[in-house]
Design an enzyme around this catalytic site. Structure first.
Site, PDB file in Angstrom:
ATOM      1  N   PHE A 182       0.666  -1.089   0.015  1.00  0.00           N
ATOM      2  CA  PHE A 182      -0.089  -0.003   0.005  1.00  0.00           C
ATOM      3  C   PHE A 182       0.996   1.167   0.046  1.00  0.00           C
ATOM      4  O   PHE A 182       1.958   1.160   0.592  1.00  0.00           O
ATOM      5  CB  PHE A 182      -0.827  -0.149   1.398  1.00  0.00           C
ATOM      6  CG  PHE A 182      -2.122  -0.986   1.304  1.00  0.00           C
ATOM      7  CD1 PHE A 182      -3.040  -0.653   0.574  1.00  0.00           C
ATOM      8  CD2 PHE A 182      -1.952  -1.970   1.936  1.00  0.00           C
ATOM      9  CE1 PHE A 182      -4.272  -1.459   0.730  1.00  0.00           C
ATOM     10  CE2 PHE A 182      -3.080  -2.997   2.157  1.00  0.00           C
ATOM     11  CZ  PHE A 182      -4.117  -2.730   1.260  1.00  0.00           C
ATOM     12  N   ASP A 183       0.250   2.335  -0.682  1.00  0.00           N
ATOM     13  CA  ASP A 183       1.000   3.443  -0.603  1.00  0.00           C
ATOM     14  C   ASP A 183       0.321   4.308   0.766  1.00  0.00           C
ATOM     15  O   ASP A 183      -0.818   3.600   1.199  1.00  0.00           O
ATOM     16  CB  ASP A 183       0.664   4.384  -1.784  1.00  0.00           C
ATOM     17  CG  ASP A 183       0.579   5.960  -1.521  1.00  0.00           C
ATOM     18  OD1 ASP A 183       1.709   6.522  -1.075  1.00  0.00           O
ATOM     19  OD2 ASP A 183      -0.270   6.564  -1.959  1.00  0.00           O
ATOM     20  N   LYS A 184       0.753   5.315   1.059  1.00  0.00           N
ATOM     21  CA  LYS A 184       0.276   5.763   2.551  1.00  0.00           C
ATOM     22  C   LYS A 184      -0.758   6.929   2.133  1.00  0.00           C
ATOM     23  O   LYS A 184      -2.046   6.647   2.345  1.00  0.00           O
ATOM     24  CB  LYS A 184       1.177   6.182   3.493  1.00  0.00           C
ATOM     25  CG  LYS A 184       0.710   6.716   4.624  1.00  0.00           C
ATOM     26  CD  LYS A 184       1.894   7.367   5.360  1.00  0.00           C
ATOM     27  CE  LYS A 184       2.379   8.641   5.228  1.00  0.00           C
ATOM     28  NZ  LYS A 184       1.572   9.647   5.519  1.00  0.00           N
ATOM     29  N   ASP A 221      -2.136   6.012  -5.251  1.00  0.00           N
ATOM     30  CA  ASP A 221      -3.085   6.902  -5.894  1.00  0.00           C
ATOM     31  C   ASP A 221      -2.454   8.028  -6.616  1.00  0.00           C
ATOM     32  O   ASP A 221      -2.822   8.853  -7.309  1.00  0.00           O
ATOM     33  CB  ASP A 221      -4.008   7.503  -4.728  1.00  0.00           C
ATOM     34  CG  ASP A 221      -3.174   8.302  -3.915  1.00  0.00           C
ATOM     35  OD1 ASP A 221      -2.032   7.998  -3.435  1.00  0.00           O
ATOM     36  OD2 ASP A 221      -3.663   9.551  -3.499  1.00  0.00           O
TER      37      ASP A 221
END
Ligand code: ADP
Ligand code: MG
Length: 532
Positions: A223-225, A424
């Site tokens: 995951f990106d944060k 995103d």
């Protein structure tokens, strides 16, 4: 035929969403308001949306704040708050407040039109099992044909005087009907289309059957944060100036630079400046430094805002700036530095809240067969580590540049198997492309991320992820069952036909039966329930 039918159903679902977009819009051009056809709205038009109206086109809010029901597009039925600068989608329904938006895409390329395009496009990109079935049919069909000719000709030729020619001919016909590979040919595409439809109805756009099948093998999720595990609704917590610069001065300069930024940090700084009454005159030559910060010219001076790492690289980090940075970043907040004309000006710390759906989504991902869940972020280690506990992550990799994220994805793949990357931002696009399954957070995400990804989540609800993985596994099971049904019934019939223990009408019946069975089995994948 059946295939066309499911495809039509899938398109029907999307067309309904499209039909829900109105064909008229209130537009202001050159100070005059007039109602025009939605198809005539051009990019840049100011569209006025009144309470309760459906939005004609995609765009961004210019003035006014409201809540929007996005369920026609994303499947999420709760209202979503929208503020100036936020993106809104054509086909969604406005809540109680009027607002003005700037059209960002013509009606024919609005979000719902894109869904239709994606669903159609997905059809063209064949899944691996589909390719197998296609290859199989290519040898199977001629083989059966030759076998049928053999059945019709060989026995009468061997026994020349036999009156049984018509009997063998009849059996050959039966063999042809029974062996018709209809059910086999549609076993995969119907299931894939049904699954893609279900996913699209819940706001998950899968760009092709192969990506849907791929989701079933994923064992590691990265995951990106910001904007992915957190809301990306960043707010400024603290602004401090150094070397005698006032906090207002720092904010004004930073906001002037960031006024052209798409990054959540940039937007937070701009809106904080506005609410603090600091005048913001947008700077020139804005340039984002993905994963690091951004730079621009403000009042003819070079201004730079970004991470501590960026300032170290540019040798802009003075002892006083560094001290201030240490105290502020120690609180576990995202902290950025501001510099002008090669000198440090100040430090801004920003807070963000983790998504409520995140922890549950991670737990469900593990239930769905994922063994390793990691966080890849460009932010500081301290800030990232706080998320480790709240989401029960296996590993946290911080202070990564976009290229580092790619390297981490490759490392994760080597150690834990196929990797899905969820992100995103512009800074995530390379990693999304490098991963086995790239998943973009759609509404908040940049177009670049969406382009690079294989899957787009239209809402920002992370619970859609485990649902997608479960759907993928279910689809593969159904495809395997379909192939077994199709081949099994065919095999049984071929044997029976050769031995003459069946009749033509039974053969026709069995063929149709297998096709219907396979179709019905696949349509079980179509679901409107929230628990898909
Ligand atoms: P994430 O991986 O969490 O999405 P990014 O890679 O987008 O974060 O950004 C990493 C770091 O780079 C941020 O924590 C921030 O310090 C800095 N940064 C990136 N873009 C900007 C910007 N527009 N303004 C200020 N700082 C930025
Ligand atoms: Mg991000």
């Amino acid at each position: 035929l059946e295939q066309c039918w499911t495809t039509r159903r899938a398109r029907g679902a999307v067309r309904r969403a499209m039909a829900s977009a109105p064909d008229r819009a209130l537009v202001r051009r050159a100070g005059r308001e007039s109602e025009i056809l939605a198809a005539d709205v051009v990019v840049g038009d100011v569209v006025i949306v009144r309470p309760g109206e459906r939005l004609a086109v995609d765009g961004r809010i210019v003035t006014g704040a409201t809540t929007v029901d996005q369920s026609p597009i994303t499947g999420e039925s709760w209202p979503v708050e929208k503020f100036p600068g936020d993106a809104v989608l054509g086909g969604t329904v406005n809540g109680n407040c009027a607002f003005e938006m700037e059209a960002s895409a013509p009606a024919e390329s609005s979000a719902s039109a894109r869904i239709l395009h994606l669903v159609e496009d997905a059809q063209a990109r064949r899944a691996p099992t589909q390719q197998f079935v296609d290859r199989f049919a290519r040898t199977y069909t001629p083989a059966v044909f030759i076998l049928a000719i053999g059945v019709a000709l060989v026995p009468p030729l061997i026994n020349y005087q036999s009156p049984q020619f018509s009997m063998w001919f009849y059996r050959a016909l039966m063999l042809l009907v029974a062996a018709c590979p209809c059910a086999l040919v549609i076993s995969t595409p119907v299931a894939i289309m049904a699954a893609l439809t279900t996913a699209a109805r819940h706001g998950v756009l899968v760009k092709g059957g192969m990506h849907l099948e791929r989701a079933a093998d994923i064992t590691c999720v990265a995951f990106d944060k910001t904007g992915t595990l957190t809301h990306g609704r960043v707010t400024v917590m603290d602004v401090v100036g150094v070397e005698g610069v006032s906090a207002h001065g720092v904010l004004g300069v930073a906001a002037a630079l960031e006024s052209r930024s798409e990054h959540p940090i940039g937007r937070a700084i701009v809106s904080h400046a506005k609410t603090s009454g600091v005048a913001v005159a947008p700077g020139d030559d804005f340039r984002a430094l993905p994963g690091r910060g951004a730079e621009a010219r403000v009042d003819d001076r070079d201004v730079i805002v970004g991470s501590h790492r960026l300032f170290e690289e540019r040798r802009l980090c003075t002892p006083e700036l560094h001290r201030q940075f240490e105290t502020m970043s120690g609180r576990g907040e995202t902290t950025v530095l501001v510099g002008r004309s090669g000198e440090g000006m100040g430090v801004i710390s920003l807070g963000d809240s983790p998504k409520e759906t995140g922890a549950r989504a991670v737990a469900e991902l593990r239930d769905a067969g994922v063994t390793h869940v990691a966080l890849l972020t460009g932010d500081l280690q301290e800030t990232a580590s706080r998320l480790r506990e709240s989401f029960d992550l296996d590993a946290v990799h911080a202070e990564l540049l976009p290229g580092d994220k790619v390297l981490r994805v490759e490392e994760l793949r080597a150690r834990y198997g196929p990797v899905a990357m969820v992100g995103d931002g512009v800074n995530d696009a390379p990693a999304l492309a490098a991963s086995d399954l790239g998943i973009a957070m759609g509404t908040a995400g940049s177009h670049l991320a969406i382009e690079a990804a294989d899957v787009t989540l239209l809402g920002d609800d992370l619970s859609k992820l485990p649902a997608l993985f479960r759907l993928s596994r279910r689809t593969l099971r159904i495809i395997r069952a379909n192939v077994a049904i199709a081949l099994g019934l065919k095999l049984a019939f071929i044997v029976l036909a050769v031995f003459g223990v069946t009749s033509l009408w039974m053969a026709v019946f069995a063929d149709t039966g297998a096709t219907l069975l396979v179709t019905a089995n696949s349509l079980r994948l179509i679901s409107n329930s929230p628990n898909w």
